[in-house]
Design an enzyme around this catalytic site. Structure first.
Site, mmCIF file in Angstrom:
data_model
loop_
_atom_site.group_PDB
_atom_site.id
_atom_site.type_symbol
_atom_site.label_atom_id
_atom_site.label_comp_id
_atom_site.label_asym_id
_atom_site.label_seq_id
_atom_site.Cartn_x
_atom_site.Cartn_y
_atom_site.Cartn_z
ATOM 1 C CB CYS A 34 -79.778 -50.735 -3.401
ATOM 2 S SG CYS A 34 -80.263 -49.042 -3.005
ATOM 3 N N GLY A 53 -75.685 -51.473 1.065
ATOM 4 C CA GLY A 53 -76.655 -50.537 1.623
ATOM 5 C C GLY A 53 -76.935 -50.854 3.075
ATOM 6 C CE1 TYR A 97 -64.961 -48.638 -0.841
ATOM 7 C CE2 TYR A 97 -66.647 -47.393 -2.001
ATOM 8 C CZ TYR A 97 -66.060 -47.789 -0.823
ATOM 9 O OH TYR A 97 -66.564 -47.355 0.373
#
Length: 507
Positions: free
Chosen positions: A43, A70, A288
């Site tokens: 998030c 998110g 990533y």
């Protein structure tokens, strides 16, 4: 302080009025077969405290920069001059949830915001954040990135204490734990520390109460959180430095593992080390999850990703005509691989950057060719070429196979895949949504068997040692549990069985 958009809407990319607005939908039935075969992001959290003025629009821009973390829901809570809160949150992307009218009504010089991808608690509007609770000291709001491993136990304790929890998220448990401590007579600082000590797992928190912005990280610092300051003296908290950049804030420093920062305009930043630091930043943030232009350990993540591409070339060179990256996350490592190997880098996979998460269910025929929704090939670049394709990870292998088939259909005569991380063999319980272990291809198959399944000529992964060595800092400061199964924070067996465990205990 605010960017001047008086002559231009910031919502030029909004959906036309004749399209359905999915931000008002309670449940999003996303067909996972057309989503990227990747671990899904955690998030994004963001907060701004200014001396005066309205900062909700700044928070909007910060969330926009953190949208990659998110895409299920977004929300902002603003505090007005009287300390009252005004919250707007809904399902959908930031640009779908907010418009100029909504932001104009969110008055106040203090606001926090949240982008959500569900890790604990399902994808429903009741689980959107920030969470806002009324306490005897005023309204308390919280936005959480991470995942508690004792969420079910904490929820049970709070329910037994008479708290009526409305969502199914672990984040709400943290907020109610603060509220409970305040109700027992503690001040804000003591109440937050008391609550944090009840929480086990990963959490980077942005919190607010009247005239005060607060940030905190768990003692392992699994998820990132940074502090910034604008030229006019406003304070900013953000999951990543890219959130600071978009509003013109300068990076000050990271919030340390086990640190609580309490920020007011009168006293500036007050730091409390609420727990001994045992740094274990998620290494996948480096590989990533975080944006390549974000800064960690005093350099951009693009630089680190180029470096692991070089390491990959040293470990698994293969003769070929062209190096390409799977956009966007595989491109920096592909550049590094090309530089180290001397094989030319090129672009042969073109990403449709406006697909995002789709809420339209495709037909079966569309599912079978779903990768084309997001990636297309350059046939004239690939025709007759031996190609090395670089990606950051393989989770299930389904998308990798589709990419390989597309490259061969476009004329590639050899396809060699190189992965800029070790094999993902274990699920994450600290805020990243990975499949259960029986769905992780590397946990079930050898590298040779994976190569056969995804139909490549050769396959190689970056070694664990090279991945850590390339960080150029203390290699003990990273969590690598998804590659090794060595979890720095103990994970209860029942949590390992299901991600949505709170759905079963929700009242």
């Amino acid at each position: 302080m605010l960017p001047d958009h008086s002559d231009q809407s910031i919502f030029d990319d909004e959906m036309p009025n004749n399209l359905v607005n999915f931000s008002n939908s309670d449940d999003l039935d996303i067909d996972s077969s057309i989503e990227d075969d990747k671990p899904q992001e955690a998030c994004g959290v963001f907060g701004v405290l200014a001396a005066e003025g309205d900062v909700a629009k700044l928070v909007y821009f910060g969330l926009y920069a953190l949208q990659h973390r998110g895409q299920e829901s977004a929300g902002i809570t603003a505090y007005d001059e009287q300390g009252a809160t005004h919250t707007h949150k809904a399902m959908g992307l930031v640009s779908q949830v907010f418009n100029e009218t909504i932001l104009a009504e969110m008055k106040g010089a203090l606001a926090i915001g949240h982008n959500r991808y569900s890790t604990t608690g399902s994808s429903k509007v009741c689980n959107a954040q920030p969470i806002v609770l009324n306490t005897r000291l005023g309204d308390f709001s919280l936005a959480h990135n991470g995942n508690l491993v004792n969420a079910s136990e904490l929820r049970g304790e709070l329910s037994a204490q008479g708290h009526a929890l409305e969502s199914t998220t672990d984040s709400e448990g943290i907020a109610f734990a603060v509220s409970e401590a305040v109700s027992e007579g503690q001040n804000w600082q003591d109440a937050i520390i008391t609550a944090l000590r009840r929480c086990h797992g990963a959490f980077s928190l942005v919190m607010a109460m009247p005239n005060t912005l607060v940030g905190a990280r768990d003692s392992y610092g699994v998820r990132p959180l940074v502090i910034g300051k604008t030229p006019d003296g406003s304070y900013v908290l953000s999951s990543e430095t890219c959130g600071l950049d978009i509003i013109g804030a300068e990076y000050v420093r990271e919030v340390n593992a086990g640190e609580l920062v309490i920020i007011t305009m009168d006293q500036g930043i007050q730091s409390i080390q609420w727990e001994e630091a045992k740094p274990k930043l998620c290494v996948f943030e480096m590989i990533y999850f975080a944006r390549p232009d974000s800064v960690m350990h005093d350099e951009s993540l693009f630089t680190y990703r180029v470096r692991i591409g070089r390491e990959l070339a040293k470990e698994s060179f293969v003769d070929a005509d062209l190096v390409i990256g799977v956009p966007d996350s595989g491109i920096p490592a592909a550049i590094g691989f090309s530089r180290e190997s001397g094989i030319p880098y090129g672009e042969a996979l073109i990403k449709n950057r406006y697909v995002g998460r789709t809420f339209i269910q495709p037909t079966q025929a569309m599912r079978e060719s779903g990768i084309r929704m997001k990636l297309n090939t350059l046939k004239d670049v690939l025709q007759g070429k031996r190609v090395i394709v670089i990606d950051d990870s393989i989770v299930r292998g389904t998308t990798s196979r589709k990419i390989v088939r597309a490259l061969r259909e476009a004329g590639a005569i050899e396809v060699h895949m190189r992965i800029s991380s070790p094999p993902v063999t274990h699920p994450c319980f600290y805020g990243i949504d990975t499949d259960s272990q029986d769905h992780l291809i590397a946990a079930q198959k050898s590298v040779a068997a994976i190569a056969e399944q995804i139909e490549v000529d050769t396959l190689a992964y970056l070694s664990h040692d090279a991945m850590l060595r390339a960080t150029q800092i203390d290699t003990a400061h990273f969590c690598t549990a998804c590659f090794t199964g060595k979890y720095p924070i103990e994970v209860p067996d029942k949590l390992k069985r299901t991600k949505l465990m709170l759905e079963k205990t929700a009242t």
